[in-house]
Design a protein around this motif. Structure first.
Motif, PDB file in Angstrom:
ATOM      1  N   SER A  13     -18.552 -14.952  40.210  1.00  0.00           N
ATOM      2  CA  SER A  13     -19.940 -15.353  40.012  1.00  0.00           C
ATOM      3  C   SER A  13     -20.273 -15.183  38.532  1.00  0.00           C
ATOM      4  O   SER A  13     -19.461 -14.698  37.750  1.00  0.00           O
ATOM      5  N   ARG A  14     -21.486 -15.606  38.143  1.00  0.00           N
ATOM      6  CA  ARG A  14     -21.939 -15.451  36.754  1.00  0.00           C
ATOM      7  C   ARG A  14     -22.762 -14.178  36.627  1.00  0.00           C
ATOM      8  O   ARG A  14     -23.633 -13.897  37.454  1.00  0.00           O
ATOM      9  N   PHE A  15     -22.490 -13.432  35.556  1.00  0.00           N
ATOM     10  CA  PHE A  15     -23.194 -12.179  35.313  1.00  0.00           C
ATOM     11  C   PHE A  15     -23.613 -12.087  33.853  1.00  0.00           C
ATOM     12  O   PHE A  15     -23.007 -12.703  32.973  1.00  0.00           O
ATOM     13  N   SER A  16     -24.644 -11.279  33.648  1.00  0.00           N
ATOM     14  CA  SER A  16     -25.018 -10.878  32.293  1.00  0.00           C
ATOM     15  C   SER A  16     -25.358  -9.401  32.347  1.00  0.00           C
ATOM     16  O   SER A  16     -25.718  -8.866  33.412  1.00  0.00           O
ATOM     17  N   ARG A  17     -25.225  -8.726  31.219  1.00  0.00           N
ATOM     18  CA  ARG A  17     -25.607  -7.312  31.165  1.00  0.00           C
ATOM     19  C   ARG A  17     -26.318  -7.025  29.859  1.00  0.00           C
ATOM     20  O   ARG A  17     -25.989  -7.608  28.812  1.00  0.00           O
ATOM     21  N   VAL A  18     -27.286  -6.127  29.923  1.00  0.00           N
ATOM     22  CA  VAL A  18     -28.135  -5.810  28.769  1.00  0.00           C
ATOM     23  C   VAL A  18     -28.424  -4.309  28.795  1.00  0.00           C
ATOM     24  O   VAL A  18     -28.630  -3.727  29.863  1.00  0.00           O
ATOM     25  N   ARG A  19     -28.459  -3.701  27.620  1.00  0.00           N
ATOM     26  CA  ARG A  19     -28.862  -2.294  27.521  1.00  0.00           C
ATOM     27  C   ARG A  19     -30.387  -2.232  27.509  1.00  0.00           C
ATOM     28  O   ARG A  19     -31.047  -2.874  26.688  1.00  0.00           O
ATOM     29  N   VAL A  20     -30.963  -1.476  28.453  1.00  0.00           N
ATOM     30  CA  VAL A  20     -32.416  -1.407  28.596  1.00  0.00           C
ATOM     31  C   VAL A  20     -32.839   0.047  28.811  1.00  0.00           C
ATOM     32  O   VAL A  20     -32.014   0.934  29.029  1.00  0.00           O
TER      33      VAL A  20
ATOM     34  N   PRO B 177     -33.532   7.334  28.652  1.00  0.00           N
ATOM     35  CA  PRO B 177     -32.293   6.915  27.968  1.00  0.00           C
ATOM     36  C   PRO B 177     -31.938   5.468  28.298  1.00  0.00           C
ATOM     37  O   PRO B 177     -32.345   4.926  29.327  1.00  0.00           O
ATOM     38  N   GLU B 178     -31.159   4.846  27.435  1.00  0.00           N
ATOM     39  CA  GLU B 178     -30.671   3.499  27.706  1.00  0.00           C
ATOM     40  C   GLU B 178     -29.676   3.516  28.863  1.00  0.00           C
ATOM     41  O   GLU B 178     -28.950   4.488  29.059  1.00  0.00           O
ATOM     42  N   GLU B 179     -29.661   2.440  29.617  1.00  0.00           N
ATOM     43  CA  GLU B 179     -28.649   2.233  30.647  1.00  0.00           C
ATOM     44  C   GLU B 179     -28.391   0.742  30.788  1.00  0.00           C
ATOM     45  O   GLU B 179     -29.083  -0.084  30.181  1.00  0.00           O
ATOM     46  N   TRP B 180     -27.402   0.405  31.591  1.00  0.00           N
ATOM     47  CA  TRP B 180     -27.065  -0.990  31.774  1.00  0.00           C
ATOM     48  C   TRP B 180     -27.980  -1.661  32.798  1.00  0.00           C
ATOM     49  O   TRP B 180     -28.260  -1.091  33.849  1.00  0.00           O
ATOM     50  N   LEU B 181     -28.432  -2.847  32.475  1.00  0.00           N
ATOM     51  CA  LEU B 181     -29.016  -3.757  33.452  1.00  0.00           C
ATOM     52  C   LEU B 181     -27.980  -4.842  33.699  1.00  0.00           C
ATOM     53  O   LEU B 181     -27.590  -5.559  32.779  1.00  0.00           O
ATOM     54  N   LEU B 182     -27.503  -4.929  34.931  1.00  0.00           N
ATOM     55  CA  LEU B 182     -26.524  -5.944  35.326  1.00  0.00           C
ATOM     56  C   LEU B 182     -27.245  -6.992  36.175  1.00  0.00           C
ATOM     57  O   LEU B 182     -28.007  -6.642  37.082  1.00  0.00           O
ATOM     58  N   ILE B 183     -26.997  -8.262  35.886  1.00  0.00           N
ATOM     59  CA  ILE B 183     -27.705  -9.358  36.552  1.00  0.00           C
ATOM     60  C   ILE B 183     -26.680 -10.363  37.075  1.00  0.00           C
ATOM     61  O   ILE B 183     -25.741 -10.724  36.359  1.00  0.00           O
ATOM     62  N   GLU B 184     -26.881 -10.812  38.304  1.00  0.00           N
ATOM     63  CA  GLU B 184     -26.013 -11.851  38.868  1.00  0.00           C
ATOM     64  C   GLU B 184     -26.821 -13.129  39.093  1.00  0.00           C
ATOM     65  O   GLU B 184     -27.872 -13.106  39.737  1.00  0.00           O
TER      66      GLU B 184
ATOM     67  N   SER C 168     -27.467   0.783  35.860  1.00  0.00           N
ATOM     68  CA  SER C 168     -26.268   1.621  35.906  1.00  0.00           C
ATOM     69  C   SER C 168     -26.197   2.565  34.719  1.00  0.00           C
ATOM     70  O   SER C 168     -26.440   2.166  33.575  1.00  0.00           O
ATOM     71  N   THR C 169     -25.829   3.812  35.024  1.00  0.00           N
ATOM     72  CA  THR C 169     -25.604   4.805  33.970  1.00  0.00           C
ATOM     73  C   THR C 169     -24.114   4.999  33.693  1.00  0.00           C
ATOM     74  O   THR C 169     -23.726   6.024  33.122  1.00  0.00           O
ATOM     75  N   LEU C 170     -23.285   4.048  34.097  1.00  0.00           N
ATOM     76  CA  LEU C 170     -21.888   4.088  33.665  1.00  0.00           C
ATOM     77  C   LEU C 170     -21.838   4.057  32.137  1.00  0.00           C
ATOM     78  O   LEU C 170     -22.788   3.582  31.499  1.00  0.00           O
ATOM     79  N   PRO C 171     -20.777   4.550  31.526  1.00  0.00           N
ATOM     80  CA  PRO C 171     -20.742   4.686  30.065  1.00  0.00           C
ATOM     81  C   PRO C 171     -21.043   3.376  29.336  1.00  0.00           C
ATOM     82  O   PRO C 171     -20.769   2.282  29.843  1.00  0.00           O
TER      83      PRO C 171
ATOM     84  N   TRP D 254     -37.768  -1.896  29.249  1.00  0.00           N
ATOM     85  CA  TRP D 254     -37.920  -2.240  27.839  1.00  0.00           C
ATOM     86  C   TRP D 254     -36.632  -2.911  27.386  1.00  0.00           C
ATOM     87  O   TRP D 254     -35.561  -2.322  27.460  1.00  0.00           O
ATOM     88  N   ALA D 255     -36.737  -4.154  26.954  1.00  0.00           N
ATOM     89  CA  ALA D 255     -35.580  -4.902  26.479  1.00  0.00           C
ATOM     90  C   ALA D 255     -35.123  -4.348  25.130  1.00  0.00           C
ATOM     91  O   ALA D 255     -35.854  -3.593  24.466  1.00  0.00           O
ATOM     92  N   PRO D 256     -33.907  -4.693  24.695  1.00  0.00           N
ATOM     93  CA  PRO D 256     -33.438  -4.232  23.383  1.00  0.00           C
ATOM     94  C   PRO D 256     -34.436  -4.593  22.282  1.00  0.00           C
ATOM     95  O   PRO D 256     -34.956  -5.706  22.238  1.00  0.00           O
ATOM     96  N   GLY D 257     -34.702  -3.629  21.414  1.00  0.00           N
ATOM     97  CA  GLY D 257     -35.625  -3.872  20.307  1.00  0.00           C
ATOM     98  C   GLY D 257     -37.088  -3.680  20.650  1.00  0.00           C
ATOM     99  O   GLY D 257     -37.963  -3.870  19.793  1.00  0.00           O
ATOM    100  N   THR D 258     -37.388  -3.337  21.909  1.00  0.00           N
ATOM    101  CA  THR D 258     -38.788  -3.107  22.302  1.00  0.00           C
ATOM    102  C   THR D 258     -38.930  -1.689  22.824  1.00  0.00           C
ATOM    103  O   THR D 258     -37.950  -1.004  23.114  1.00  0.00           O
ATOM    104  N   GLY D 259     -40.171  -1.250  22.969  1.00  0.00           N
ATOM    105  CA  GLY D 259     -40.428   0.090  23.485  1.00  0.00           C
ATOM    106  C   GLY D 259     -41.902   0.411  23.422  1.00  0.00           C
ATOM    107  O   GLY D 259     -42.699  -0.332  22.817  1.00  0.00           O
TER     108      GLY D 259
END
Length: 434
Positions: free
Chosen positions: A297-304, A318-325, A339-342, A237-242
């Motif tokens: 490299s190029r990365f993006s991260r989103v709370r999902v 719970p929310e966690e990080w989605l990391l994309i390369e 990732s469940t890093l803080p 679920w992307a931010p703002g969706t559920g």
């Protein structure tokens, strides 16, 4: 008076082996333990019992061969106790270069031609990159940016082996060993590491393990964070969706508890989410490579929130990080992690920890090429694990002495100049002898 410089390596090795000897029981195991570990570090083509016997006892190779065969294949010493002593001796030297930052779970494979070696089956072989006849072992390593050390090692036993009493008896599989999937073996290793009080770090895993939702949830339940590779079709679920909340209770029967989906409430694959991100969401990140070089490299991260079968849940995960390369020049992203890093973890640190998993590739390369992890030629369960334990012990000595005796044939030969194969010797397992 200090020992001559040429004997420094041998003196340190003797002290190291004395520590291992203290946990193997009978005193008559001390010499084969020392000789086997020494043979694993020597520059011979094969690191199986016969060439180790030839390099450590060239004048009585046959007798040495029998002694080492018994020590590895039948010896009643404990793999767990030896590995614990290796940790005790090596871990302080690792931590001098920085605290333990991660636990890495993975597996490694060994191609085999026959059908009788314990656990051998037609299955995916990472070394060959395809399905083939092989053995597979699941490992747990602890690491920082300087070095890593395997702390748990267990053969994966396919179902056709686990349920075959005749085959089990022939190769000595203990009665308590039953079929477990690779993620189940990995989770058992992680639980053991927690109970043993090993210094904690984020659990790193590739997509072969990261796609297992139950494994990730169990790691979280143990109080550990993770950075887990996932596949591009994993839904979130992307931010703002559920999902939709449970239905309102009508007042009759049991109150509805399960989340719902409909045409307006659908999760997206991580690939779909990545392709929809704006250009400003991507950032170039640099991290240290395996040999100290800088990679980027190029990365993006989103709370999902992970969506996998959450229609059987009463609450969203719970929310966690989605990391994309998504490297320059590629048509689409190439890697995804959860990732469940803080939540406040720095972007660069998130990438750095995700990429730290390369250490396990270095582990396997050195364990196989330098100390012969895949060279065991016996068929039994005990011998398979004894050989691996002493490979890890030899590797532990080499990484703890990396500045003085790094794992290379030339340096090892200089450290132990009195050991060398007689001219023209070829073991039966070598390509030339074959």
């Amino acid at each position: 008076m200090d020992l001559p410089r040429s004997n420094d390596g041998e003196a340190r090795f003797s002290v190291y082996v004395e520590g291992l000897t203290s946990v193997i029981g009978h005193a008559d195991r001390a010499k084969p333990l020392r000789d086997y570990c020494l043979g694993l570090m020597m520059p011979c083509e094969r690191k199986s019992v016969e060439p180790i016997a030839a390099i450590t006892a060239p004048k009585r190779t046959a007798a040495q061969h029998q002694s080492l065969l018994h020590f590895i294949g039948e010896g009643g010493w404990s793999d767990e106790k030896v590995l614990a002593k290796v940790r005790e001796l090596v871990l302080p030297k690792l931590e001098r270069h920085g605290p333990i930052e991660a636990w890495i779970i993975d597996d490694t494979s060994f191609p085999k031609k026959g059908q009788h070696s314990v656990g051998v089956a037609r299955q995916y072989c990472g070394e060959l990159g395809k399905q083939d006849n092989c053995q597979v072992a699941v490992t747990l390593s602890i690491t920082n940016h300087d070095a890593s050390l395997p702390v748990a090692y267990r053969l994966y036993l396919p179902k056709e082996w686990a349920g075959d009493r005749t085959r089990r008896r022939k190769v000595g599989i203990p009665d308590e060993i039953c079929f477990k999937t690779k993620p189940e073996i990995a989770l058992a290793q992680i639980r053991w590491a927690c109970e043993a009080g090993l210094p904690r770090g984020a659990v790193l895993m590739d997509a072969g393990y990261g796609v297992d939702t139950d494994l990730r949830a169990s790691i979280t339940a143990l109080g550990l964070s993770y950075v887990a590779g996932i596949q591009s079709h994993t839904t979130v679920w992307a931010p703002g969706t559920g999902p939709r909340p449970p239905k309102k209770w009508s007042g009759q029967g049991r109150p509805p508890k399960l989340l719902r989906r409909d045409d307006k409430h659908k999760p997206a694959s991580v690939k779909e989410l990545a392709l929809a991100l704006p250009t400003r969401a991507w950032r170039r990140i640099t991290w240290p490579g395996a040999t100290g070089e800088k990679l980027s490299s190029r990365f993006s991260r989103v709370r999902v929130r992970v969506a996998h079968r959450d229609y059987w849940l009463a609450d969203s995960r719970p929310e966690e990080w989605l990391l994309i390369e998504w490297p320059d020049g590629e048509k689409e992203p190439i890697k995804y992690w959860l990732s469940t890093l803080p939540e406040d973890v720095a972007f660069r640190q998130l990438v750095d920890i995700a990429k730290l998993r390369w250490r396990i590739e270095r582990d396997y390369q050195e364990l196989k090429q330098e100390v012969g992890l895949g060279h065991f030629e016996g068929r039994g369960w005990r011998g398979f694990h004894h050989h691996a334990t002493l490979c890890i012990a030899a590797y532990g000595f080499l990484i703890s002495e990396r500045e003085k005796i790094p794992p290379s044939a030339n340096r090892a030969t200089r450290a132990f100049p009195q050991f060398a194969l007689r001219q023209g010797y070829q073991s039966r397992g070598s390509a030339i002898a074959a």
